[in-house]
Motif scaffolding. Structure first.
Motif, PDB file in Angstrom:
ATOM      1  N   GLN A 198      -3.681  -3.274   6.282  1.00 20.49           N
ATOM      2  CA  GLN A 198      -3.603  -3.684   4.877  1.00 20.49           C
ATOM      3  C   GLN A 198      -2.161  -3.507   4.460  1.00 20.49           C
ATOM      4  O   GLN A 198      -1.623  -2.407   4.542  1.00 20.49           O
ATOM      5  CB  GLN A 198      -4.517  -2.859   3.972  1.00 20.49           C
ATOM      6  CG  GLN A 198      -4.437  -3.324   2.526  1.00 20.49           C
ATOM      7  CD  GLN A 198      -5.450  -2.659   1.633  1.00 20.49           C
ATOM      8  OE1 GLN A 198      -6.459  -2.146   2.086  1.00 20.49           O
ATOM      9  NE2 GLN A 198      -5.167  -2.687   0.343  1.00 20.49           N
ATOM     10  N   ASN A 257     -12.553  -4.458   3.717  1.00 25.76           N
ATOM     11  CA  ASN A 257     -12.185  -5.868   3.613  1.00 25.76           C
ATOM     12  C   ASN A 257     -11.146  -6.280   4.645  1.00 25.76           C
ATOM     13  O   ASN A 257     -10.793  -7.458   4.717  1.00 25.76           O
ATOM     14  CB  ASN A 257     -11.636  -6.171   2.210  1.00 25.76           C
ATOM     15  CG  ASN A 257     -12.689  -6.002   1.147  1.00 25.76           C
ATOM     16  OD1 ASN A 257     -13.864  -6.253   1.378  1.00 25.76           O
ATOM     17  ND2 ASN A 257     -12.271  -5.552  -0.026  1.00 25.76           N
ATOM     18  N   ASN A 258     -10.606  -5.344   5.410  1.00 27.60           N
ATOM     19  CA  ASN A 258      -9.546  -5.642   6.373  1.00 27.60           C
ATOM     20  C   ASN A 258     -10.042  -5.474   7.793  1.00 27.60           C
ATOM     21  O   ASN A 258     -10.913  -4.652   8.070  1.00 27.60           O
ATOM     22  CB  ASN A 258      -8.350  -4.705   6.142  1.00 27.60           C
ATOM     23  CG  ASN A 258      -7.723  -4.924   4.797  1.00 27.60           C
ATOM     24  OD1 ASN A 258      -7.319  -6.026   4.479  1.00 27.60           O
ATOM     25  ND2 ASN A 258      -7.665  -3.883   3.998  1.00 27.60           N
ATOM     26  N   ALA A 277      -4.218   2.350   5.983  1.00 29.10           N
ATOM     27  CA  ALA A 277      -4.749   1.724   4.766  1.00 29.10           C
ATOM     28  C   ALA A 277      -5.836   0.708   5.126  1.00 29.10           C
ATOM     29  O   ALA A 277      -6.847   0.598   4.433  1.00 29.10           O
ATOM     30  CB  ALA A 277      -3.627   1.054   3.979  1.00 29.10           C
ATOM     31  N   ASN A 294      -9.187   2.268   5.873  1.00 26.08           N
ATOM     32  CA  ASN A 294      -9.857   2.788   4.683  1.00 26.08           C
ATOM     33  C   ASN A 294     -10.404   1.698   3.778  1.00 26.08           C
ATOM     34  O   ASN A 294     -10.952   1.997   2.725  1.00 26.08           O
ATOM     35  CB  ASN A 294      -8.900   3.682   3.894  1.00 26.08           C
ATOM     36  CG  ASN A 294      -8.575   4.956   4.642  1.00 26.08           C
ATOM     37  OD1 ASN A 294      -9.395   5.451   5.414  1.00 26.08           O
ATOM     38  ND2 ASN A 294      -7.394   5.491   4.426  1.00 26.08           N
ATOM     39  N   ASN A 295     -10.235   0.443   4.160  1.00 24.86           N
ATOM     40  CA  ASN A 295     -10.692  -0.672   3.336  1.00 24.86           C
ATOM     41  C   ASN A 295     -11.550  -1.602   4.190  1.00 24.86           C
ATOM     42  O   ASN A 295     -11.034  -2.244   5.094  1.00 24.86           O
ATOM     43  CB  ASN A 295      -9.481  -1.419   2.767  1.00 24.86           C
ATOM     44  CG  ASN A 295      -9.872  -2.516   1.814  1.00 24.86           C
ATOM     45  OD1 ASN A 295     -10.996  -2.996   1.818  1.00 24.86           O
ATOM     46  ND2 ASN A 295      -8.929  -2.934   0.992  1.00 24.86           N
ATOM     47  N   GLN A 342      -1.538  -3.830  -1.810  1.00 19.06           N
ATOM     48  CA  GLN A 342      -2.655  -3.298  -2.576  1.00 19.06           C
ATOM     49  C   GLN A 342      -3.486  -4.487  -3.047  1.00 19.06           C
ATOM     50  O   GLN A 342      -2.947  -5.582  -3.250  1.00 19.06           O
ATOM     51  CB  GLN A 342      -2.145  -2.503  -3.779  1.00 19.06           C
ATOM     52  CG  GLN A 342      -1.407  -1.240  -3.401  1.00 19.06           C
ATOM     53  CD  GLN A 342      -0.878  -0.487  -4.611  1.00 19.06           C
ATOM     54  OE1 GLN A 342      -1.426  -0.601  -5.704  1.00 19.06           O
ATOM     55  NE2 GLN A 342       0.172   0.277  -4.411  1.00 19.06           N
ATOM     56  N   GLN A 343      -4.762  -4.298  -3.220  1.00 17.88           N
ATOM     57  CA  GLN A 343      -5.638  -5.431  -3.516  1.00 17.88           C
ATOM     58  C   GLN A 343      -5.501  -5.965  -4.927  1.00 17.88           C
ATOM     59  O   GLN A 343      -5.691  -7.153  -5.152  1.00 17.88           O
ATOM     60  CB  GLN A 343      -7.085  -5.051  -3.240  1.00 17.88           C
ATOM     61  CG  GLN A 343      -7.350  -4.996  -1.749  1.00 17.88           C
ATOM     62  CD  GLN A 343      -8.805  -4.878  -1.443  1.00 17.88           C
ATOM     63  OE1 GLN A 343      -9.340  -3.787  -1.423  1.00 17.88           O
ATOM     64  NE2 GLN A 343      -9.450  -5.997  -1.230  1.00 17.88           N
ATOM     65  N   VAL A 392       0.856  -1.188   0.000  1.00 19.08           N
ATOM     66  CA  VAL A 392       0.000   0.000   0.000  1.00 19.08           C
ATOM     67  C   VAL A 392       0.890   1.236   0.000  1.00 19.08           C
ATOM     68  O   VAL A 392       1.960   1.251   0.615  1.00 19.08           O
ATOM     69  CB  VAL A 392      -0.977   0.022   1.193  1.00 19.08           C
ATOM     70  CG1 VAL A 392      -1.999  -1.102   1.088  1.00 19.08           C
ATOM     71  CG2 VAL A 392      -0.259  -0.020   2.523  1.00 19.08           C
TER      72      VAL A 392
END
Length: 182
Positions: free
Chosen positions: A121, A116-117, A110, A113-114, A124-125, A21
């Motif tokens: 993080q 999914n975590n 990071a 802000n996501n 990067q996804q 990230v």
């Protein structure tokens, strides 16, 4: 995600890259680099990953890969998850890591802000896999991967960079068990 950036055919080779990230330069310490190397070798031995070329830079990894075992996207997902968890623990436990607080702050920020975590993080996804459907494209990506450390000014010759498969293409043995492209 665009169909162009998906692994469609498990029988094909793919060029893919993944980055930390914010392009954080994590891989400046051998202990963090070795976690990625160990994970690649584990996936080769236990999950059917085939690595044809690879290069680990300070903030990202480039690879040409295929699979004769588990689906490629699952191998990559699991490898990214494992390396993220293991590297974050190594950063936390490393008394020599002068950037510990800043690194963990970056990864936690990071992660927040996501959705999914849970906490951090690391990667990067996206991976943006590109199917290598021609010899020209395969050769172009192979040269790109091996010349990346030269272009970055790390080494003068590609085979001099330890964390790359360029040495394997000179007849010597590198850190990861590579299948040579002939």
């Amino acid at each position: 995600m665009s169909r162009h950036y998906r692994i469609i055919d498990q029988e094909k080779l793919y060029f893919l890259s993944f980055s930390t990230v914010n392009w954080v330069d994590v891989f400046i310490r051998p202990e963090y680099k070795d976690i990625v190397v160990d994970s690649l070798n584990y996936c080769i031995q236990h999950k059917g990953l085939e690595v044809y070329a690879w290069c680990l830079m300070s903030s990202h990894v480039h690879m040409i890969i295929g699979s004769h075992g588990e689906p490629l996207e699952g191998i990559v997902r699991d490898m990214k998850k494992h390396t993220a968890k293991t590297i974050l623990k190594a950063i936390t436990d490393n008394p020599q890591e002068s950037r510990k607080e800043w690194l963990l702050w970056m990864f936690e920020r990071a992660g927040r802000n996501n959705p999914n975590n849970q906490q951090y993080q690391f990667w990067q996804q996206h991976n943006h896999p590109i199917e290598l459907n021609s010899n020209f494209l395969l050769g172009q990506k192979l040269d790109y991967i091996h010349n990346n450390p030269v272009e970055a000014g790390f080494v003068r010759e590609p085979q001099d960079y330890l964390y790359s498969s360029a040495i394997d293409y000179t007849g010597s043995k590198g850190l990861v068990k590579v299948k040579l492209i002939e």
